[in-house]
Design a protein around this motif. Structure first.
Motif, PDB file in Angstrom:
ATOM      1  N   VAL A 136       5.482  -8.128  -4.480  1.00  0.00           N
ATOM      2  CA  VAL A 136       4.424  -7.118  -4.391  1.00  0.00           C
ATOM      3  C   VAL A 136       4.990  -5.713  -4.554  1.00  0.00           C
ATOM      4  CG1 VAL A 136       3.030  -8.607  -2.913  1.00  0.00           C
ATOM      5  CG2 VAL A 136       4.513  -6.893  -1.862  1.00  0.00           C
ATOM      6  N   ALA A 137       6.272  -5.511  -4.219  1.00  0.00           N
ATOM      7  CA  ALA A 137       6.873  -4.194  -4.405  1.00  0.00           C
ATOM      8  C   ALA A 137       6.901  -3.822  -5.882  1.00  0.00           C
ATOM      9  CB  ALA A 137       8.289  -4.175  -3.822  1.00  0.00           C
ATOM     10  N   VAL A 138       7.301  -4.769  -6.719  1.00  0.00           N
ATOM     11  CA  VAL A 138       7.339  -4.511  -8.163  1.00  0.00           C
ATOM     12  C   VAL A 138       5.928  -4.255  -8.692  1.00  0.00           C
ATOM     13  CG1 VAL A 138       7.897  -5.497 -10.412  1.00  0.00           C
ATOM     14  CG2 VAL A 138       9.446  -5.835  -8.484  1.00  0.00           C
ATOM     15  N   ILE A 139       4.964  -5.058  -8.252  1.00  0.00           N
ATOM     16  CA  ILE A 139       3.589  -4.902  -8.716  1.00  0.00           C
ATOM     17  C   ILE A 139       3.005  -3.571  -8.251  1.00  0.00           C
ATOM     18  CG2 ILE A 139       1.248  -5.845  -8.536  1.00  0.00           C
ATOM     19  CD1 ILE A 139       2.515  -8.617  -8.306  1.00  0.00           C
ATOM     20  N   ALA A 140       3.248  -3.205  -6.980  1.00  0.00           N
ATOM     21  CA  ALA A 140       2.693  -1.958  -6.443  1.00  0.00           C
ATOM     22  C   ALA A 140       3.248  -0.736  -7.163  1.00  0.00           C
ATOM     23  CB  ALA A 140       2.987  -1.865  -4.948  1.00  0.00           C
ATOM     24  N   VAL A 141       4.562  -0.706  -7.394  1.00  0.00           N
ATOM     25  CA  VAL A 141       5.158   0.436  -8.096  1.00  0.00           C
ATOM     26  C   VAL A 141       4.631   0.515  -9.526  1.00  0.00           C
ATOM     27  CG1 VAL A 141       7.317   1.410  -8.965  1.00  0.00           C
ATOM     28  CG2 VAL A 141       7.220   0.469  -6.653  1.00  0.00           C
ATOM     29  N   GLY A 142       4.545  -0.635 -10.204  1.00  0.00           N
ATOM     30  CA  GLY A 142       4.033  -0.646 -11.571  1.00  0.00           C
ATOM     31  C   GLY A 142       2.598  -0.174 -11.648  1.00  0.00           C
ATOM     32  N   MET A 143       1.731  -0.655 -10.755  1.00  0.00           N
ATOM     33  CA  MET A 143       0.335  -0.233 -10.755  1.00  0.00           C
ATOM     34  C   MET A 143       0.200   1.241 -10.366  1.00  0.00           C
ATOM     35  SD  MET A 143      -1.717  -2.657 -11.735  1.00  0.00           S
ATOM     36  CE  MET A 143      -0.445  -2.931 -12.956  1.00  0.00           C
ATOM     37  N   GLY A 144       1.069   1.710  -9.459  1.00  0.00           N
ATOM     38  CA  GLY A 144       1.016   3.116  -9.076  1.00  0.00           C
ATOM     39  C   GLY A 144       1.364   4.045 -10.225  1.00  0.00           C
ATOM     40  N   LEU A 145       2.424   3.726 -10.962  1.00  0.00           N
ATOM     41  CA  LEU A 145       2.817   4.557 -12.096  1.00  0.00           C
ATOM     42  C   LEU A 145       1.797   4.465 -13.225  1.00  0.00           C
ATOM     43  CD1 LEU A 145       6.680   3.927 -12.191  1.00  0.00           C
ATOM     44  CD2 LEU A 145       5.450   5.856 -11.206  1.00  0.00           C
ATOM     45  N   LEU A 192       0.823  -1.206   0.000  1.00  0.00           N
ATOM     46  CA  LEU A 192       0.000   0.000   0.000  1.00  0.00           C
ATOM     47  C   LEU A 192       0.858   1.258   0.000  1.00  0.00           C
ATOM     48  CD1 LEU A 192      -2.926   0.986   0.102  1.00  0.00           C
ATOM     49  CD2 LEU A 192      -2.731   1.047   2.580  1.00  0.00           C
ATOM     50  N   ALA A 193       1.913   1.270   0.814  1.00  0.00           N
ATOM     51  CA  ALA A 193       2.787   2.438   0.882  1.00  0.00           C
ATOM     52  C   ALA A 193       3.452   2.698  -0.461  1.00  0.00           C
ATOM     53  CB  ALA A 193       3.849   2.231   1.968  1.00  0.00           C
ATOM     54  N   LEU A 194       3.920   1.652  -1.117  1.00  0.00           N
ATOM     55  CA  LEU A 194       4.592   1.823  -2.401  1.00  0.00           C
ATOM     56  C   LEU A 194       3.613   2.283  -3.479  1.00  0.00           C
ATOM     57  CD1 LEU A 194       6.985  -1.255  -2.437  1.00  0.00           C
ATOM     58  CD2 LEU A 194       7.565   1.124  -2.012  1.00  0.00           C
ATOM     59  N   PHE A 195       2.389   1.779  -3.448  1.00  0.00           N
ATOM     60  CA  PHE A 195       1.402   2.194  -4.448  1.00  0.00           C
ATOM     61  C   PHE A 195       1.065   3.666  -4.298  1.00  0.00           C
ATOM     62  CE2 PHE A 195      -3.070   3.021  -5.447  1.00  0.00           C
ATOM     63  CZ  PHE A 195      -3.064   2.749  -6.805  1.00  0.00           C
ATOM     64  N   ILE A 196       0.722   4.093  -3.082  1.00  0.00           N
ATOM     65  CA  ILE A 196       0.347   5.487  -2.852  1.00  0.00           C
ATOM     66  C   ILE A 196       1.487   6.421  -3.237  1.00  0.00           C
ATOM     67  CG2 ILE A 196      -0.155   7.172  -1.049  1.00  0.00           C
ATOM     68  CD1 ILE A 196      -2.566   5.588  -1.740  1.00  0.00           C
ATOM     69  N   THR A 197       2.705   6.068  -2.839  1.00  0.00           N
ATOM     70  CA  THR A 197       3.842   6.936  -3.134  1.00  0.00           C
ATOM     71  C   THR A 197       4.142   6.975  -4.621  1.00  0.00           C
ATOM     72  OG1 THR A 197       4.730   6.357  -0.967  1.00  0.00           O
ATOM     73  CG2 THR A 197       6.222   7.421  -2.498  1.00  0.00           C
ATOM     74  N   SER A 198       3.984   5.856  -5.314  1.00  0.00           N
ATOM     75  CA  SER A 198       4.234   5.838  -6.757  1.00  0.00           C
ATOM     76  C   SER A 198       3.232   6.727  -7.492  1.00  0.00           C
ATOM     77  CB  SER A 198       4.155   4.402  -7.290  1.00  0.00           C
ATOM     78  OG  SER A 198       5.129   3.586  -6.687  1.00  0.00           O
ATOM     79  N   VAL A 199       1.965   6.676  -7.084  1.00  0.00           N
ATOM     80  CA  VAL A 199       0.959   7.545  -7.699  1.00  0.00           C
ATOM     81  C   VAL A 199       1.308   9.009  -7.446  1.00  0.00           C
ATOM     82  CG1 VAL A 199      -1.456   8.242  -7.669  1.00  0.00           C
ATOM     83  CG2 VAL A 199      -0.873   5.832  -7.571  1.00  0.00           C
ATOM     84  N   ALA A 200       1.578   9.357  -6.183  1.00  0.00           N
ATOM     85  CA  ALA A 200       1.864  10.751  -5.843  1.00  0.00           C
ATOM     86  C   ALA A 200       3.119  11.245  -6.553  1.00  0.00           C
ATOM     87  CB  ALA A 200       2.015  10.895  -4.325  1.00  0.00           C
ATOM     88  N   THR A 201       4.173  10.438  -6.545  1.00  0.00           N
ATOM     89  CA  THR A 201       5.427  10.858  -7.173  1.00  0.00           C
ATOM     90  C   THR A 201       5.268  11.003  -8.675  1.00  0.00           C
ATOM     91  OG1 THR A 201       6.704   9.759  -5.434  1.00  0.00           O
ATOM     92  CG2 THR A 201       7.853  10.275  -7.482  1.00  0.00           C
ATOM     93  N   GLY A 202       4.577  10.063  -9.309  1.00  0.00           N
ATOM     94  CA  GLY A 202       4.372  10.153 -10.752  1.00  0.00           C
ATOM     95  C   GLY A 202       3.604  11.396 -11.148  1.00  0.00           C
TER      96      GLY A 202
END
Length: 713
Positions: free
Chosen positions: A648-657, A414-424
């Motif tokens: 899940v880290a790879v999946i979360a970052v990919g889905m976030g971006l 969850l943390a990686l997804f939210i941060t990837s969306v915000a950063t992107g």
């Protein structure tokens, strides 16, 4: 029952005390972050409310006091925004601007503390000359949006101020109204709660389930001697609530201890006043009552198997594998975001938030719901490819209970997804709406728009660092680009088409969101060279050597020559710089979210690993007695945690971006700008810290898996 529950909470010796300390620490972190979240939202609201008070609504009458002339204009210095308020009292009883003891008269001004320091540290011809007169003193905090605000309140005569752009008459000042709409507060709270507090809740839940097997056996024994399910639930709730109450009190202490430090962090681009980081009575009650209640509920839910029957804990069976339909929410969320690439877009901001926020939340929920399925699929793949006993054992255990395997690392996802969306999103917006690149012709260009009257530019030409001064005139064609004599176009901005004497150029010579180009060819304008001088002036464009001193000297001369400016002389990107700085502040907040979330998720992971080791002491001991080395068992524990976490880290970052790209394309038409190396460095550092946390738990394995543990109980 209360006394009995408290006695049982510490009756297990050092193990019980350790469990209570861990639960209290988890609750303290959660309560402290929740308080910081509430205080942060209140601080943003207070900050924006004071900013809104600088642009008040016109007075509607109802007062006999003489009105106060008031107008605010934006100025800039080295890319920083300066707010200039011009005021003039029309009578002795005119209202006084908030934050100062009296209304300044002609040739007088008040300045904020940061503005006074800037004026003292800067050459007058670069800044101070714009505000001639006598400094009467400092503007108080009540009128400032932040401790570093650059605000100056300049006095004038009613005739002077009344002719300025956006001038209005006020019969009262300081009428502050809430600046953040409810929908925006909901958005802020949703993002922060999802990105920061959800890992905390996972941590609390994981800590509450620490030594769950031992406690379930104890409670099951109590059931066998006559305790009712209600009594068992009450005892469990008392045990968790005792630690939660201590943790909540510690959370309040942590918040007030670090409140000043939190206020100094420019999360929104500007720091807060410490007093703005306040808590309402509702905030305090929500944390003081809600957090212990939540911990008690988590404890009661964790003992669900005991409620089935007194012997429920002895009849352990393999849980049913997660079903495929858990994968549905994820593509549905992505489909909703992708729909607005081709579908109609809501016109209002509230409408747009109402469609985009559910899409992001649906993708986030889809990741959490699909997590066990992804964990199971990865475990089965690892089992088929395994060539070593440790890999096979870890894979079989993950496949046997993927929900438990995913639970420990769900906060990380969850943390990686939210941060990837915000950063992107933030990185892309800053790249498209940021300041002009340093060293470019754009960054060396200063321009100002004129409403009436010829400009006085004679003082610009001898100014050190000024290379050219060009006057652009209004096109006689409605909505046409400004026109200029071809002989006056500096080579850095392009040239006219062959045979052209008057050209139509873009404002400032720089088309919107493009750069100045010396190879650009400007088209001919429907104006003759003889008629050009009779056209009204639209703007003055000054090309400098790009140095900050030259730009600010030229800006000062233009402001003095045209004191009634509506738009301050600016470099391309000055308007966007404040917005970009605010976004960078939110980027800092995103970095804080990911670091804090990964740290909390790492603690949750450590607690989960320790709890799993404690529950499996006897199976691991039997494996050691059957010939498995301690190295093999450590590999099993490490693979059980590290393999799903990295997946899940790879999946979360990919889905976030991907979600960020869909949002940016549909909302703004931008293409995602890949985050810089620092983003990936933060992620790698966080994951490395989580792996280090796992490694720190491995020495415990050798101590708890001795031969004495393998005996029958």
């Amino acid at each position: 029952m209360l006394a009995f529950g408290l006695r049982l909470a510490v009756a297990g010796g050092r193990e019980a005390l350790t469990r209570l300390i861990v639960i209290a620490a988890a609750v303290a972190v959660g309560a402290g972050l929740l308080l910081a979240t509430f205080a942060g939202v209140n601080a943003v609201n207070a900050q924006l409310t004071r900013y809104a008070s600088l642009y008040p609504e016109p007075s509607s009458g109802g007062s006999d006091a003489a009105p106060l002339w008031w107008t605010v204009r934006e100025d800039y210095f080295h890319g920083r925004q300066i707010l200039r308020a011009d005021v003039a009292a029309t009578g002795a009883d005119s209202p006084i601007p908030i934050g100062i003891p009296k209304t300044p008269g002609p040739g007088e001004y008040y300045a904020s503390p940061a503005m006074q320091r800037l004026l003292a540290a800067t050459e007058p011809d670069q800044l101070g000359a714009r505000y001639p007169g006598r400094d009467l003193g400092t503007i108080g905090d009540a009128a400032l949006t932040a401790p570093n605000s650059l605000l100056i309140i300049v006095g004038g005569t009613p005739d002077q101020v009344g002719k300025l752009p956006r001038a209005q008459q006020l019969t009262s000042t300081g009428d502050n109204t809430p600046a953040i709409p409810a929908t925006v507060i909901d958005l802020i709270m949703s993002v922060i709660v999802a990105g920061l507090l959800f890992p905390v809740l996972i941590f609390i839940g994981t800590a509450t389930r620490l030594s769950a097997a031992r406690r379930e056996q104890r409670f099951a024994a109590m059931r066998l001697v006559g305790a009712t399910p209600r009594q068992i639930s009450m005892i469990a709730a008392i045990e968790a609530a005792a630690a939660a109450l201590a943790g909540t009190a510690l959370g309040f202490l942590l918040f007030f201890a670090f409140r000043g430090s939190l206020a100094a962090v420019p999360f929104t681009g500007d720091p807060f006043f410490p007093g703005d980081m306040s808590l309402s009575a509702l905030n305090i009650l929500a944390v003081a009552l809600g957090v212990p209640a939540g911990a008690a509920v988590a404890a009661a839910v964790s003992l669900n198997r005991v409620r089935v029957s007194p012997l429920g804990v002895t009849r352990r069976v393999t849980p049913r594998p997660p079903r495929w339909y858990r994968l549905l929410p994820l593509p549905l969320g992505l489909a909703e975001l992708a729909f607005f690439l081709v579908g109609p877009m809501p016109e209002t901001s509230d409408g747009q938030m109402a469609v985009f926020l559910p899409g992001i939340l649906l993708v986030m929920t889809g990741l959490l719901v699909a997590g066990p399925v992804l964990t199971m699929a990865g475990a089965r793949f690892m089992a088929r490819r395994s060539t070593r006993p440790a890999t096979l054992i870890a894979a079989r255990r993950l496949a046997d209970n993927p929900k438990a395997g995913f639970r420990a690392i769900s906060g990380i996802m969850l943390a990686l997804f939210i941060t990837s969306v915000a950063t992107g999103v933030i990185t892309t917006i800053v790249a498209n709406r940021g300041t002009a690149p340093a060293g470019s012709t754009d960054a060396a260009t200063l321009s100002t728009y004129l409403n009436d009257g010829p400009p006085s530019v004679a003082g610009l030409r001898p100014t050190p660092g000024v290379r050219s001064t060009t006057i652009l005139r209004k096109n006689p064609v409605e909505y046409g680009d400004p026109v200029v004599a071809c002989a006056d176009i500096p080579p850095a901005y392009g040239r006219c088409a062959a045979g052209t004497t008057v050209a139509a150029v873009s404002s400032n010579f720089i088309p919107w969101r493009q750069s100045a180009d010396a190879a650009r060819i400007w088209p001919a304008a429907p104006v003759s060279a003889d008629a050009l001088p009779q056209l009204p002036v639209e703007s003055v464009v000054v090309l400098t050597d790009g140095s900050a001193a030259a730009i600010e000297r030229a800006r000062t001369i233009l402001e003095l020559a045209y004191s009634a400016y509506f738009v301050a002389p600016n470099v391309p990107g000055d308007f966007e710089s404040e917005f970009a700085n605010t976004l960078r502040g939110w980027q800092q907040l995103a970095d804080v979210v990911i670091i804090a979330s990964l740290a909390i998720a790492g603690c949750s992971l450590a607690v989960s690993v320790i709890g799993g080791l404690t529950e499996r002491k006897r199976p691991f001991s039997l494996l050691r007695l059957s010939g498995a080395s301690i190295r093999v068992l450590r590999r099993v524990v490490a693979l059980e945690s590290a393999a799903p976490m990295l997946t899940v880290a790879v999946i979360a970052v990919g889905m976030g971006l991907l979600s960020a790209q869909l949002f940016l394309k549909a909302q703004m038409g931008y293409t995602l700008e890949p985050p810089g190396p620092e983003f990936y460095a933060v992620i790698v550092a966080g994951l490395t810290a989580c792996l280090a946390v796992i490694a720190l738990t491995l020495p415990l394995l050798e101590r708890i898996t001795g031969p004495e543990t393998a005996r029958s109980e």
